[in-house]
Design an enzyme around this catalytic site. Structure first.
Site, PDB file in Angstrom:
ATOM      1  N   LYS A   4       0.880  -1.081  -0.061  1.00 42.32           N
ATOM      2  CA  LYS A   4      -0.117  -0.073   0.102  1.00 42.32           C
ATOM      3  C   LYS A   4       0.992   1.217  -0.115  1.00 42.32           C
ATOM      4  O   LYS A   4       1.947   1.180   0.606  1.00 42.32           O
ATOM      5  CB  LYS A   4      -0.896   0.046   1.388  1.00 42.32           C
ATOM      6  N   GLY A  15     -25.823   2.426   1.805  1.00 45.70           N
ATOM      7  CA  GLY A  15     -24.894   3.045   0.956  1.00 45.70           C
ATOM      8  C   GLY A  15     -25.284   2.602  -0.420  1.00 45.70           C
ATOM      9  O   GLY A  15     -25.135   1.554  -0.747  1.00 45.70           O
TER      10      GLY A  15
END
Ligand code: NAI
Length: 349
Positions: free
Chosen positions: A78, A178
């Site tokens: 990452k 959502g």
């Protein structure tokens, strides 16, 4: 700082600063046991360099597990970038980040994450080829990964309700929290399959669109987690499953796209104790990273489809381990990921 990696080694931490563009970045290579470390680039306002580093370490380890269980020949990594205070030239900053990626010689592959978009990856691609999440070329994998994420969640849901409830999706009432890229695509697939929907979003326009298209019942954002349903699909925020919310849940299965749904690993046990089947987030939301990986590895779109189609059987394997070892599904998924990494491949699935 020395960080223990998900594969049992220590993760590599590479720091980059470029005064001319304002770049301040950390790239964490958590594991390359299965292949180059792949994971997105987060661009965020971090109060301190320590908080930025801690976020990178945690997210990189998560990518190691996610890529392993998804059956990808990729390790986990990452990049975290600290948003400069004051004005900056975004294209120049991401080119500087691209040079940082290039300096690692392909051991880390970047893509979009929170705070970054396709234009940023185009800037990165000017100086390195170790980047994915670029616009799709003709019928090749690439572009917006969210339809693949939604399809993977949908396939996983079908498996979860079959195993947990002995039902098909057409018989289910699904609560979706959502209705963004993933949640709205998921709602359309579920409607097509004959499921009944209950939905909520902080954006009324998104709710209106899905209600008009699918006949979903809309509820307030504070009510969606407590709605009586067969399945709850968190598709908005992380940390939604915690002691306070778990005590209010009236769903029998949880399966959704949001990352880091459990506030802590112990919440996985809390769900199991409450008799709720939890489909671990990183097992079911890997459709997008499969598409990103295919773009980088030069795979055909058919290979993306067939890997996403096997996501249900991957979840079944996780639930089998959970049952036989008396572990929460989240801990069973971590266990499966570690086994795949130790065996250097997903052939056991
Ligand atoms: P998005 O930003 O398009 O959609 C998120 C939606 O949640 C928005 O419509 C927003 O208004 C809504 N929302 C925010 N707070 C809310 C609340 N308190 N209650 C109800 N709704 C709320 O994001 P996207 O791409 O759909 O992703 C959804 C989740 O899935 C995120 O957690 C993301 O990290 C995760 N994810 C997404 C992937 C992808 O391919 N897009 C891949 C893997 C994970």
């Amino acid at each position: 700082m020395i960080a223990l990696a998900a594969d049992g080694t220590t993760s590599e931490i590479h720091r980059f600063e470029d005064a001319a563009s304002g770049l301040e970045a950390v790239i964490v290579i958590d594991s390359t046991a299965l292949g180059p470390a792949a994971g997105g680039c987060r661009f965020w306002t971090y109060d301190t360099p320590e908080l930025m580093l801690a976020d990178g370490v945690r997210l990189a380890a998560g990518m190691t597990y996610k890529n392993a269980v998804a059956g990808l020949p990729l390790g986990g990594g990452k990049a975290v970038l600290r948003r400069p205070v004051g004005p900056f030239d975004r294209g120049r900053l991401f080119e500087a980040f691209g040079r940082a990626v290039e300096s690692l010689g392909g051991r880390y592959i970047t893509a979009e994450d929170v705070g970054t978009g396709v234009d940023d990856m185009i800037s990165v691609s000017r100086v390195t080829r170790h980047v994915a999440g670029l616009p799709a070329v003709r019928d090749r994998p690439g572009g917006d990964p969210s339809p693949w994420t939604a399809l993977g969640v949908y396939r996983s849901m079908a498996t979860a309700v079959e195993i947990g409830l002995g039902q098909t999706l057409s018989e289910c009432r699904v609560a979706i929290q959502g209705l963004g890229h993933v949640g709205s695509a998921l709602a359309r697939m579920l409607h097509e399959a004959g499921a009944k929907l209950v939905v909520a979003d902080i954006d009324p326009a998104r709710v209106e669109t899905i209600v008009a298209e699918t006949g979903a019942h809309a509820v307030g954002v504070d009510d969606i987690l407590g709605v009586e349903s067969d399945i709850l699909a968190p598709c908005a925020l992380g940390g939604v499953l915690n002691p306070a919310t778990i005590s209010r849940l009236r769903s029998r299965v949880i399966c959704g796209a949001a990352n880091n749904q459990l506030a802590t690993p112990d919440d996985g046990e809390r769900l199991a104790d409450a008799g709720i089947l939890y489909a671990p987030d990183y097992v079911v939301n890997a459709g997008g990273i499969i598409n990103v990986a295919a773009e980088h590895l030069g795979w055909a779109i058919e290979r993306v489809s067939s890997l996403v189609d096997t996501m249900g059987s991957r979840l079944a394997k996780v639930l089998e381990i959970s049952e036989s070892r008396n572990l929460s599904p989240q801990r069973a998924a971590d266990e499966l990921a570690r086994t795949i990494i130790a065996r250097r491949g997903p052939s056991m699935l």
